[in-house]
Design a protein around this motif. Structure first.
Motif, short mmCIF file in Angstrom:
data_model
loop_
_atom_site.label_atom_id
_atom_site.label_comp_id
_atom_site.label_asym_id
_atom_site.label_seq_id
_atom_site.Cartn_x
_atom_site.Cartn_y
_atom_site.Cartn_z
N MET A 1 0.94 -1.13 0.38
CA MET A 1 -0.02 0.08 -0.10
C MET A 1 0.91 1.26 0.39
N GLY A 2 0.04 1.75 -0.69
CA GLY A 2 1.41 3.52 -1.28
C GLY A 2 0.92 4.97 -0.27
N VAL A 3 1.97 5.11 -0.29
CA VAL A 3 1.70 6.47 1.06
C VAL A 3 1.91 7.62 -0.29
N TYR A 4 1.16 9.13 -0.13
CA TYR A 4 1.31 9.88 -1.03
C TYR A 4 0.68 11.12 -0.54
N ARG A 5 0.95 12.16 -0.30
CA ARG A 5 0.77 12.80 -0.50
C ARG A 5 1.30 14.92 -1.19
N GLU A 6 0.53 15.43 -1.62
CA GLU A 6 0.11 16.31 -1.89
C GLU A 6 -0.10 17.17 -1.87
N ASN A 7 0.33 19.32 -1.43
CA ASN A 7 -1.15 20.02 -1.76
C ASN A 7 -0.86 20.62 -3.07
N LEU A 8 -2.40 21.04 -3.09
CA LEU A 8 -2.95 21.77 -4.56
C LEU A 8 -2.49 23.10 -4.26
N ARG A 9 -1.66 24.07 -4.50
CA ARG A 9 -1.42 25.40 -3.88
C ARG A 9 -1.32 26.11 -5.75
N VAL A 10 -2.09 27.44 -5.51
CA VAL A 10 -1.93 27.96 -6.42
C VAL A 10 -0.93 28.56 -7.00
N PRO A 11 -0.79 28.55 -8.64
CA PRO A 11 1.02 28.17 -8.93
C PRO A 11 1.13 30.10 -8.53
N VAL A 12 2.42 30.38 -8.89
CA VAL A 12 2.90 31.66 -8.30
C VAL A 12 2.07 33.08 -9.68
N SER A 13 2.39 32.27 -10.20
CA SER A 13 1.62 33.19 -10.96
C SER A 13 0.43 33.98 -10.74
N LEU B 1 -4.73 31.12 0.10
CA LEU B 1 -4.77 29.78 0.95
C LEU B 1 -5.86 29.02 1.09
N GLN B 2 -7.27 29.48 1.20
CA GLN B 2 -8.38 28.31 1.35
C GLN B 2 -8.05 27.87 0.37
N TYR B 3 -8.68 27.99 -1.35
CA TYR B 3 -9.08 27.47 -2.52
C TYR B 3 -7.17 26.58 -2.85
N GLY B 4 -6.13 27.00 -2.20
CA GLY B 4 -4.61 26.21 -2.88
C GLY B 4 -4.81 25.48 -1.71
N GLY B 5 -5.30 25.51 -0.13
CA GLY B 5 -5.05 24.76 0.08
C GLY B 5 -5.43 22.62 0.83
N ALA B 6 -6.00 22.84 -0.71
CA ALA B 6 -7.32 21.56 -0.89
C ALA B 6 -5.73 21.20 -0.56
N ARG B 7 -5.67 19.40 -0.17
CA ARG B 7 -4.62 17.99 0.06
C ARG B 7 -5.18 16.80 -0.19
N VAL B 8 -4.46 16.38 -0.79
CA VAL B 8 -4.29 15.09 -1.34
C VAL B 8 -3.82 13.96 -0.44
N GLU B 9 -3.64 12.95 -0.24
CA GLU B 9 -3.45 12.33 0.53
C GLU B 9 -3.68 10.44 0.55
N VAL B 10 -2.91 10.09 0.87
CA VAL B 10 -3.32 8.41 0.97
C VAL B 10 -2.68 7.99 1.79
N ASP B 11 -2.60 6.84 2.92
CA ASP B 11 -2.26 5.97 3.54
C ASP B 11 -2.98 4.50 3.82
N GLY B 12 -2.38 4.03 4.26
CA GLY B 12 -2.27 2.94 4.23
C GLY B 12 -4.25 2.28 4.51
N GLU B 13 -4.59 3.41 5.29
CA GLU B 13 -6.10 3.25 5.26
C GLU B 13 -7.20 3.83 4.70
N ARG B 14 -6.83 4.79 4.29
CA ARG B 14 -8.10 5.84 3.71
C ARG B 14 -7.96 7.11 2.46
N LEU B 15 -7.97 7.10 1.75
CA LEU B 15 -7.70 8.09 0.30
C LEU B 15 -8.54 9.45 1.20
N ARG B 16 -7.85 10.97 1.10
CA ARG B 16 -8.26 11.86 1.72
C ARG B 16 -7.94 12.57 0.71
#
Length: 151
Positions: A1-13, A54-69
């Motif tokens: 089972m993989g682990v993954y984390r990503e924050n979908l922050r708005v781009p610098v532009s 900060l609100q719009y770009g604060g979305a997180r995608v996470e995968v751990d051994g038990e759940r997907l967020r």
């Protein structure tokens, strides 16, 4: 089972455009009305833009051994079916013309890739989730347990 984390922050532009808009609002207000009014208008605009980014770009995608967020949504991995990494037109269409209205979408217009995850929980009204991601292959690999080369 993989682990993954990503924050979908708005781009610098987006931050650069926000700074330019704030300066513009300051100038077009300060010149005819005065510096105090320009600071008030520009400062308010800057504060609102920062909070939004900060609100719009604060979305997180996470995968751990038990759940997907994905953003505010969470689901146990036991309820995940097939996983499909999407890029290019496939990703664009998944959020548009090919999208089931009942699907859960974590969409960010500045992210070009996505992953479609089938939901097998009979109590969940969403048939699948489509999750925006900058690394569709890595997220799909984390969800399926397959390894993928990092680029």
């Amino acid at each position: 089972m993989g682990v993954y984390r990503e924050n979908l922050r708005v781009p610098v532009s987006w931050w650069i455009i926000a700074a330019a808009a704030t300066v513009t609002l300051f100038v077009i207000t300060a010149v005819p009305v005065g510096t105090f009014a320009g600071v008030l208008v520009g400062g308010t605009a800057l504060l609102l833009l920062v909070l939004f980014f900060l609100q719009y770009g604060g979305a997180r995608v996470e995968v751990d051994g038990e759940r997907l967020r994905a953003g505010r949504a969470v689901i146990e991995r036991a309820h995940l079916g097939t996983v499909e990494a999407l890029t290019g037109d496939d990703a664009r269409h998944a959020f548009g013309r090919d999208c089931d209205p009942k699907a859960y979408l974590l969409l960010r217009s500045y992210v070009r890739g996505a992953v479609r995850v089938e939901i097998t929980d009979p109590r969940d009204p969403a048939p699948y989730w489509v999750i925006a991601t900058r690394h569709p292959d890595r997220l799909a690999a984390a969800l399926t347990g397959n390894s993928v080369a990092r680029s």
